[in-house]
Design a protein around this motif. Structure first.
Motif, PDB file in Angstrom:
ATOM      1  N   LYS A 154       0.825  -1.202   0.000  1.00 35.32           N
ATOM      2  CA  LYS A 154       0.000   0.000   0.000  1.00 35.32           C
ATOM      3  C   LYS A 154       0.862   1.256   0.000  1.00 35.32           C
ATOM      4  N   SER A 155       2.149   1.099  -0.239  1.00 34.57           N
ATOM      5  CA  SER A 155       3.080   2.242  -0.306  1.00 34.57           C
ATOM      6  C   SER A 155       2.920   3.197   0.867  1.00 34.57           C
ATOM      7  N   MET A 156       2.751   2.624   2.057  1.00 35.77           N
ATOM      8  CA  MET A 156       2.536   3.466   3.234  1.00 35.77           C
ATOM      9  C   MET A 156       3.856   4.089   3.705  1.00 35.77           C
ATOM     10  N   LEU A 157       3.756   5.286   4.225  1.00 33.65           N
ATOM     11  CA  LEU A 157       4.962   5.983   4.680  1.00 33.65           C
ATOM     12  C   LEU A 157       5.031   6.101   6.195  1.00 33.65           C
ATOM     13  N   ASN A 158       3.969   5.687   6.870  1.00 32.24           N
ATOM     14  CA  ASN A 158       3.900   5.941   8.311  1.00 32.24           C
ATOM     15  C   ASN A 158       3.726   4.682   9.148  1.00 32.24           C
ATOM     16  N   CYS A 161       0.219  -1.252   8.317  1.00 34.12           N
ATOM     17  CA  CYS A 161      -1.240  -1.234   8.429  1.00 34.12           C
ATOM     18  C   CYS A 161      -1.683  -2.383   9.332  1.00 34.12           C
ATOM     19  N   GLU A 170      -0.740  -8.568   4.158  1.00 37.01           N
ATOM     20  CA  GLU A 170      -2.090  -9.129   4.041  1.00 37.01           C
ATOM     21  C   GLU A 170      -2.370  -9.702   2.655  1.00 37.01           C
ATOM     22  N   TRP A 204       4.170  12.974  -5.393  1.00 38.61           N
ATOM     23  CA  TRP A 204       4.271  11.932  -6.426  1.00 38.61           C
ATOM     24  C   TRP A 204       4.632  12.506  -7.790  1.00 38.61           C
TER      25      TRP A 204
ATOM     26  N   GLN B 108      -6.777   2.860   5.961  1.00 39.38           N
ATOM     27  CA  GLN B 108      -5.958   2.571   4.792  1.00 39.38           C
ATOM     28  C   GLN B 108      -6.770   1.859   3.717  1.00 39.38           C
ATOM     29  N   GLY B 109      -7.523   0.869   4.112  1.00 37.10           N
ATOM     30  CA  GLY B 109      -8.310   0.101   3.143  1.00 37.10           C
ATOM     31  C   GLY B 109      -7.647  -1.212   2.801  1.00 37.10           C
ATOM     32  N   ASP B 110      -8.472  -2.243   2.652  1.00 34.13           N
ATOM     33  CA  ASP B 110      -7.954  -3.554   2.236  1.00 34.13           C
ATOM     34  C   ASP B 110      -7.398  -3.435   0.824  1.00 34.13           C
ATOM     35  N   PHE B 124      -3.733   4.684  -3.073  1.00 35.28           N
ATOM     36  CA  PHE B 124      -2.773   4.893  -1.987  1.00 35.28           C
ATOM     37  C   PHE B 124      -1.875   6.113  -2.205  1.00 35.28           C
ATOM     38  N   ASP B 127      -1.525   7.850   2.911  1.00 31.53           N
ATOM     39  CA  ASP B 127      -1.764   6.722   3.807  1.00 31.53           C
ATOM     40  C   ASP B 127      -2.728   7.193   4.902  1.00 31.53           C
ATOM     41  N   SER B 128      -3.182   6.249   5.736  1.00 30.28           N
ATOM     42  CA  SER B 128      -4.227   6.595   6.705  1.00 30.28           C
ATOM     43  C   SER B 128      -3.769   7.717   7.645  1.00 30.28           C
TER      44      SER B 128
END
Lengths: 232, 307
Positions: A154-158, A161, A170, A204, B108-110, B124, B127-128
């Protein structure tokens, strides 16, 4: 390196149907190393297509060749200047090579024999894994060498999840949770406190989301009158 | 328009709050969802409306929220980062607020690969954490992510987040909550609690950090409808822990459905005893009709009134 996978033979055969004289052209760099588009694979593809043609009543005249890098004009020029007239070239290079060839040789038809999959590295013999998306704004300093943009689904930065469990993402038990890896790495270096800082929304525009990218280096550019060859 | 949400006012009045959950249908006919909402009317303060949960295309959360508001009910609009970029998320936040939505749950979402459009492009963009912070800045600083100012203030939105004590790394989960609180989360709902011991260990960390005084924590409770459902959650839903003893307890019960409700009631009763738990979020998806009984048997009915 750039990693690719050969397209299914049936798909290749379908795109080659209208042609008779075919050159299957390997590329000698990335896709040779990832064992999908080098000289050996060009010959294997030629053999498989010949058999396919015989079975389907298609009498293709197939040759093979290899260029060290299909993504650079000087290599293309070196190998193609004396080429016989093929109806079509099936390039086993990545998408960069196929397009560079098309640009350099506009009179020819060059088709892709591979699906370009990702930028990555060989994790072990026979396994390649993606680890860079080319986002144009590297954050590997923050995470000590683990890319959250690429390796977090999910390319999360923080941080991780709620889908991270026992070190896995997941989306699949085969995929490692990048943020578990980052957490472990930062903890090991006593830098886990870094994850408490809120990383702001990413810009981005340095990635493909800003449109197709071009890099210009004025310091190494050659003035047009000094150019020794004419770019198409 | 400028009044705080009922959910926020419940917390401010010191009441133990209850929220329910509605899953929008794969159609524009909202009769069933309206019916479920009506059944829960006197038993919950507000209703989560899921946002294309598990990446399955359904009526939008905001669309269902409009229906609830027409019915005089209070929605908690879930907003995931999967399907919308920052332009759309900020725009939808304003759009929903324009017809009275106050509660927003930022998550965030599945991943899209799970759903019925597995070829989708996952967005994305944010993020959340960034979405929570974006909502806070729109409300408190009157500013969009890009720096432009809102033409009119956006007062009194109540910003929610999710927390999953059952995900890993466990020792990071309270820190993650702290980060969400710093970003602007005012209430959090947790993943479904089946492993209450682990939940308590997480709450201990949360209390040590003083987070329970900064954010309203709602424990997530889901009644187990069948052994199959429990097994499915145990094996197929990421970020969930369903202890084997619990499954065996349901399995061994004379009336498994009744036992599932009993477990949910016991969980709520235990949650009420935990210092720092400010409410429960009852997720009885596909078993919505049981919510009144669960709330009632947990000693949470009638619901207190707030001004």
């Amino acid at each position: 390196m750039i990693v690719g996978e050969r397209k299914p033979l049936a798909e290749i055969a379908e795109m080659l149907k209208p042609f008779s004289k075919i050159c299957i052209l390997g590329c000698g760099t990335c896709v040779t190393v990832c064992l999908t588009g080098g000289e050996k694979e060009a010959e294997e593809t030629a053999a498989a297509l010949t058999l396919w043609g015989q079975k389907e009543g298609k009498n293709w005249d197939i040759s093979t060749g290899t260029i060290l890098r299909q993504c650079e004009y000087e290599y293309i020029d070196e190998y193609t200047k004396d080429w016989p007239q093929y109806d079509v070239i099936l390039s086993l290079a990545c998408g960069v090579g196929v397009q560079t060839m098309n640009t350099r040789l506009p009179e020819k038809i060059i088709l892709p024999g591979l699906n370009t999959t990702f930028m990555g590295y060989p994790l072990e013999q026979g396994v390649w894994t993606e680890n860079c998306l080319g986002c144009g704004n590297c954050v590997l300093d923050l995470t000590l060498g683990i890319c959250p943009i690429t390796r977090c689904s999910k390319s999360m930065l923080n941080g991780p999840c709620g889908g991270s469990q026992e070190g896995k993402c997941e989306i699949s038990s085969e995929v490692e949770c990048a943020w578990q890896l980052i957490y472990d790495r930062l903890t090991q270096k006593q830098l886990a406190g870094r994850m408490d800082e809120i990383q702001p929304p990413k810009d981005w525009s340095t990635s493909h989301h800003g449109g197709p990218r071009t890099m210009v280096r004025e310091d190494v550019r050659v003035e047009p009158e000094e150019q020794t060859r004419t770019d198409v | 328009m400028n009044q705080k949400s009922k959910l926020e006012r419940m917390f401010e009045s010191g009441h133990f709050a209850v929220s329910g959950e509605l899953g929008p249908p794969k159609s524009a006919d909202l009769e069933t969802v309206r019916h479920h909402a009506e059944d829960m009317r006197d038993y919950v303060e507000a209703y989560n409306i899921t946002d294309n949960q598990t990446a399955i295309v359904r009526t939008s959360s905001i669309g269902v929220a409009a229906n609830l508001i027409q019915m005089g009910l209070e929605p908690i609009v879930q907003m995931t980062c999967r399907d919308r970029n920052r332009i759309c998320l900020q725009s939808d936040l304003l759009g929903a607020a324009s017809f009275g939505v106050k509660n927003f749950l930022c998550l965030q979402g599945d991943h899209g690969i799970f759903g019925n459009e597995s070829g989708t492009k996952n967005v994305f963009d944010l993020d959340s954490m960034q979405l929570i912070n974006c909502a806070k800045k729109m409300r408190d600083d009157n500013v969009f992510i890009g720096g432009d100012e809102l033409e009119h203030p956006l007062p009194n939105i109540f910003i929610g987040a999710v927390a999953n004590p059952f995900a890993d790394p466990f020792e990071y989960r309270a820190l993650r909550l702290a980060k969400k609180v710093a970003a602007g989360a005012q209430f959090v709902q947790t993943q479904c609690i089946f492993d209450i011991d682990r939940f308590e260990r997480w709450m201990e960390e949360v209390r040590k950090m003083g987070l329970h005084k900064k954010v309203k924590i709602m424990g997530g409770v889901t009644p187990i409808k069948s052994v199959g459902a429990a097994r499915y959650m145990q094996n197929n839903v990421s970020g969930m822990i369903v202890p084997e003893e619990l499954i065996q307890r349901i399995k061994g019960a004379e009336d498994r459905k009744k036992e599932g409700i009993k477990v949910a009631v016991e969980t709520i009763q235990r949650l009420r005893e935990i210092e720092g738990v400010a409410g429960v979020h009852v997720m009885a998806i596909a078993w919505e009709e049981m919510v009144p009984e669960i709330v009632d048997r947990s000693g949470l009915y009638p619901r207190p009134k707030v001004d």
